[in-house]
Design an enzyme around this catalytic site. Structure first.
Site, PDB file in Angstrom:
ATOM      1  N   GLN A   1      -4.090   7.983   1.097  1.00 39.53           N
ATOM      2  CA  GLN A   1      -2.688   8.460   1.088  1.00 39.53           C
ATOM      3  C   GLN A   1      -2.101   8.450   2.512  1.00 39.53           C
ATOM      4  O   GLN A   1      -2.545   7.660   3.321  1.00 39.53           O
ATOM      5  CB  GLN A   1      -2.565   9.849   0.435  1.00 39.53           C
ATOM      6  CG  GLN A   1      -2.812   9.839  -1.084  1.00 39.53           C
ATOM      7  CD  GLN A   1      -4.265  10.032  -1.448  1.00 39.53           C
ATOM      8  OE1 GLN A   1      -4.953  10.850  -0.861  1.00 39.53           O
ATOM      9  NE2 GLN A   1      -4.745   9.294  -2.413  1.00 39.53           N
TER      10      GLN A   1
ATOM     11  N   GLY B   1      -5.544   3.619  -3.823  1.00 40.33           N
ATOM     12  CA  GLY B   1      -5.814   2.234  -4.177  1.00 40.33           C
ATOM     13  C   GLY B   1      -5.719   1.403  -2.923  1.00 40.33           C
ATOM     14  O   GLY B   1      -4.703   1.423  -2.244  1.00 40.33           O
ATOM     15  N   HIS B   2      -6.810   0.754  -2.555  1.00 39.76           N
ATOM     16  CA  HIS B   2      -6.814  -0.093  -1.363  1.00 39.76           C
ATOM     17  C   HIS B   2      -7.012  -1.538  -1.791  1.00 39.76           C
ATOM     18  O   HIS B   2      -7.925  -1.815  -2.565  1.00 39.76           O
ATOM     19  CB  HIS B   2      -7.993   0.274  -0.454  1.00 39.76           C
ATOM     20  CG  HIS B   2      -7.782   1.536   0.307  1.00 39.76           C
ATOM     21  ND1 HIS B   2      -8.782   2.156   1.013  1.00 39.76           N
ATOM     22  CD2 HIS B   2      -6.686   2.276   0.492  1.00 39.76           C
ATOM     23  CE1 HIS B   2      -8.295   3.244   1.598  1.00 39.76           C
ATOM     24  NE2 HIS B   2      -7.023   3.335   1.285  1.00 39.76           N
TER      25      HIS B   2
ATOM     26  N   LYS C   1      -3.521   0.642   4.846  1.00 36.99           N
ATOM     27  CA  LYS C   1      -4.724   1.204   5.489  1.00 36.99           C
ATOM     28  C   LYS C   1      -5.976   0.436   5.090  1.00 36.99           C
ATOM     29  O   LYS C   1      -6.898   0.288   5.876  1.00 36.99           O
ATOM     30  CB  LYS C   1      -4.928   2.680   5.104  1.00 36.99           C
ATOM     31  CG  LYS C   1      -3.935   3.622   5.715  1.00 36.99           C
ATOM     32  CD  LYS C   1      -4.237   5.053   5.319  1.00 36.99           C
ATOM     33  CE  LYS C   1      -4.260   5.237   3.828  1.00 36.99           C
ATOM     34  NZ  LYS C   1      -2.985   5.026   3.146  1.00 36.99           N
TER      35      LYS C   1
ATOM     36  N   ASP D   1       0.083   3.854   1.093  1.00 38.65           N
ATOM     37  CA  ASP D   1       0.360   2.425   0.851  1.00 38.65           C
ATOM     38  C   ASP D   1       0.881   1.714   2.093  1.00 38.65           C
ATOM     39  O   ASP D   1       1.692   0.794   2.007  1.00 38.65           O
ATOM     40  CB  ASP D   1       1.356   2.237  -0.319  1.00 38.65           C
ATOM     41  CG  ASP D   1       0.910   2.987  -1.553  1.00 38.65           C
ATOM     42  OD1 ASP D   1      -0.294   2.928  -1.856  1.00 38.65           O
ATOM     43  OD2 ASP D   1       1.738   3.652  -2.192  1.00 38.65           O
TER      44      ASP D   1
HETATM   45  P1  IMP Z   1      -1.804  12.955  -6.985  1.00 37.60           P
HETATM   46  O1  IMP Z   1      -2.508  12.677  -5.701  1.00 37.60           O
HETATM   47  O2  IMP Z   1      -2.221  12.024  -8.104  1.00 37.60           O
HETATM   48  O3  IMP Z   1      -1.869  14.389  -7.372  1.00 37.60           O
HETATM   49  O4  IMP Z   1      -0.245  12.637  -6.753  1.00 37.60           O
HETATM   50  C1  IMP Z   1       0.547  13.408  -5.876  1.00 37.60           C
HETATM   51  C2  IMP Z   1       1.547  12.535  -5.130  1.00 37.60           C
HETATM   52  O5  IMP Z   1       0.848  11.678  -4.240  1.00 37.60           O
HETATM   53  C3  IMP Z   1       2.367  11.613  -6.025  1.00 37.60           C
HETATM   54  O6  IMP Z   1       3.643  11.439  -5.444  1.00 37.60           O
HETATM   55  C4  IMP Z   1       1.609  10.302  -5.974  1.00 37.60           C
HETATM   56  O7  IMP Z   1       2.434   9.195  -6.284  1.00 37.60           O
HETATM   57  C5  IMP Z   1       1.174  10.305  -4.521  1.00 37.60           C
HETATM   58  N1  IMP Z   1      -0.032   9.508  -4.275  1.00 37.60           N
HETATM   59  C6  IMP Z   1      -1.305   9.838  -4.557  1.00 37.60           C
HETATM   60  N2  IMP Z   1      -2.139   8.854  -4.145  1.00 37.60           N
HETATM   61  C7  IMP Z   1      -1.381   7.928  -3.568  1.00 37.60           C
HETATM   62  C8  IMP Z   1      -1.685   6.690  -2.894  1.00 37.60           C
HETATM   63  O8  IMP Z   1      -2.837   6.275  -2.729  1.00 37.60           O
HETATM   64  N3  IMP Z   1      -0.617   6.007  -2.417  1.00 37.60           N
HETATM   65  C9  IMP Z   1       0.661   6.460  -2.520  1.00 37.60           C
HETATM   66  N4  IMP Z   1       0.981   7.604  -3.121  1.00 37.60           N
HETATM   67  C10 IMP Z   1      -0.032   8.322  -3.634  1.00 37.60           C
END
Ligand code: IMP
Length: 428
Positions: free
Chosen positions: A223, A40-41, A16, A13
């Site tokens: 991420q 999410g972009h 990017k 977040d």
């Molecule tokens: P997962 O990727 O859904 O398995 O989540 C694992 C961790 O990564 C959690 O803390 C999520 O909140 C974080 N996370 C996954 N995708 C994003 C993103 O696009 N932005 C911020 N945090 C993310």
């Protein structure tokens, strides 16, 4: 320099989407190399807001190739919905290419993601519940189902049935839940496969050909570095490799083909999900930044945790990614604050620490050492040079460069595409 990797230097977040979209203007091919619909972009084009989850940011430029690489985990239902959403807004998505080698997120992955989180109780990771972790687990366990399998119904059905036998045992006997039936999954996945068929190909060949031809290729990480499976704040991480090295694996290019790695850093820090966060602001300032910056998850709607900028983290990200420059975002969100702080070291048990700790308990014990700056009242979104920025904002940018040894190549001045200041052309 024809190939650029864009990575997040914090916990995701960082903005990017905006930076990738901005750099995509100059590139011929944009490649997403890891993650899935957990990302999410947000991209703003002429006041129109687009929220993308699986599609690369480049998709908003019809003449470019937008590639979903082999390292991504694809939920076909989410992808089809996203494609159709863009088409219904008149967008041409003919430049989309999807790797036949990418793995699929299956309905049981989503169910298991939720059940695994639930069973962890207090120790939950705070995942996005999109099935991303369980899909990567199956990939490593060599029982995953791939995009290519959608195009061969008999193979898809055989793999699905073999998987369901196992997953249903887990659902029934470990979690006491209802079993899943193959029929509805087969129907919806094969239908989605037919919609995706024209875009599915061997994307590694396509990307390497583009590089050989001297085309400009942009690799887009989802991420951030601190969520990397190996290098992040484990176990509070995602299950893939957002770091720049992940681009090689997740797109199928050799390390010798990467020219620039730009780290996107937000002017403050945010985090969704659980885990230690040394510069976290559990106060009015944190709330103010959250509201002013609309810091709510694009994918989950969850409020993000907020803290000051942490250069310990950026320096760690710089080493791991081999950063060649920084793209600084959201300076505008901090406008109006009296004081702005930046952490440049940690203190733990009376000692100053300058390396980012591996143990999350140690990290949780660290207290940031801050430098304090006077705030800036405004940021001119049309600034054309660093000298057009308020002197206090300039001082903040210069401090970041000094402490990281990295130049800010791009400074984002607002949400829109044209509200960006380029200080060095990364494709130059
Ligand atoms: P997962 O990727 O859904 O398995 O989540 C694992 C961790 O990564 C959690 O803390 C999520 O909140 C974080 N996370 C996954 N995708 C994003 C993103 O696009 N932005 C911020 N945090 C993310």
């Amino acid at each position: 320099m024809p190939t650029v990797v864009v990575v997040g230097t914090q916990w995701g977040d960082e903005g990017k989407g905006k930076i990738t979209d901005y750099l995509a203007l100059e590139s011929d091919v944009v490649v997403r190399y890891q993650g899935g619909p957990n990302a999410g972009h947000t991209v703003v084009v002429n006041d129109e807001v687009f929220q993308l989850h699986l599609l690369p940011s480049g998709i908003l430029y019809p003449e470019k190739l937008s590639v979903i690489g082999n390292g991504v985990v694809v939920d076909p239902e989410v992808l089809v919905k996203e494609i159709q959403g863009l088409q219904s807004r008149g967008r041409d998505i003919s430049g989309l290419r999807i790797s036949a080698r990418a793995h699929l997120i299956m309905p049981y992955h989503r169910v298991l993601d939720a059940l695994q989180e639930e069973s962890k109780g207090e120790g939950k990771i705070g995942t996005t519940l999109k099935g991303v972790g369980p899909a990567y687990m199956d990939k490593s366990a060599r029982v995953g189902i791939r995009v290519a399998d959608l195009l061969e119904p008999d193979v898809f059905i055989q793999r699905l049935e073999a998987n369901l036998r196992d997953k249903n045992r887990v659902l029934k006997y470990i979690y006491g839940r209802e079993e899943l039936e193959a029929g509805p999954i087969i129907e919806s996945y094969l239908k989605a496969g037919e919609i995706l068929r024209p875009y599915i190909t061997d994307t590694a060949i396509l990307i390497n050909r583009a590089i050989r031809q001297g085309k400009k290729v942009l690799f887009e990480g989802a991420q951030g570095t601190l969520l990397d499976l190996d290098h992040g704040t484990y176990p509070y991480v995602t299950s893939s490799h957002p770091v720049a090295g992940g681009a090689c694996i997740g797109a199928g290019v050799g390390p010798t083909r990467i020219d620039e790695v730009v780290g996107v850093a937000k002017a403050y820090t945010s985090r969704v999900g659980d885990g230690p966060f040394p510069t976290e602001l559990n106060d009015e300032i944190g709330n103010w930044i959250r509201e002013t910056g609309h810091e709510y998850g694009v994918t989950t709607g969850r409020p993000r945790r907020i803290g000051w900028l942490d250069l310990m983290m950026i320096n760690y990200a710089s080493v791991l990614n081999g950063l060649t420059a920084i793209a600084l975002t959201r300076l505008d969100v901090l406008c109006g604050l009296d004081k702005v702080k930046v952490a440049y070291a940690y203190r733990r048990g009376g000692q100053v620490i300058t390396e980012f700790p591996a143990s999350f308990r140690e990290l949780a014990d660290c207290e940031p050492v801050y430098e304090e700056f006077p705030g800036w009242p405004e940021i001119d979104p049309a600034a054309k040079s660093i000298d057009d920025l308020h002197p206090n904002a300039r001082q903040f940018v210069e401090f970041i460069s000094e402490k990281t040894g990295l130049e800010a190549a791009i400074i984002s001045l607002g949400r829109a595409r044209d509200q960006s200041l380029t200080l060095r052309d990364l494709f130059g």
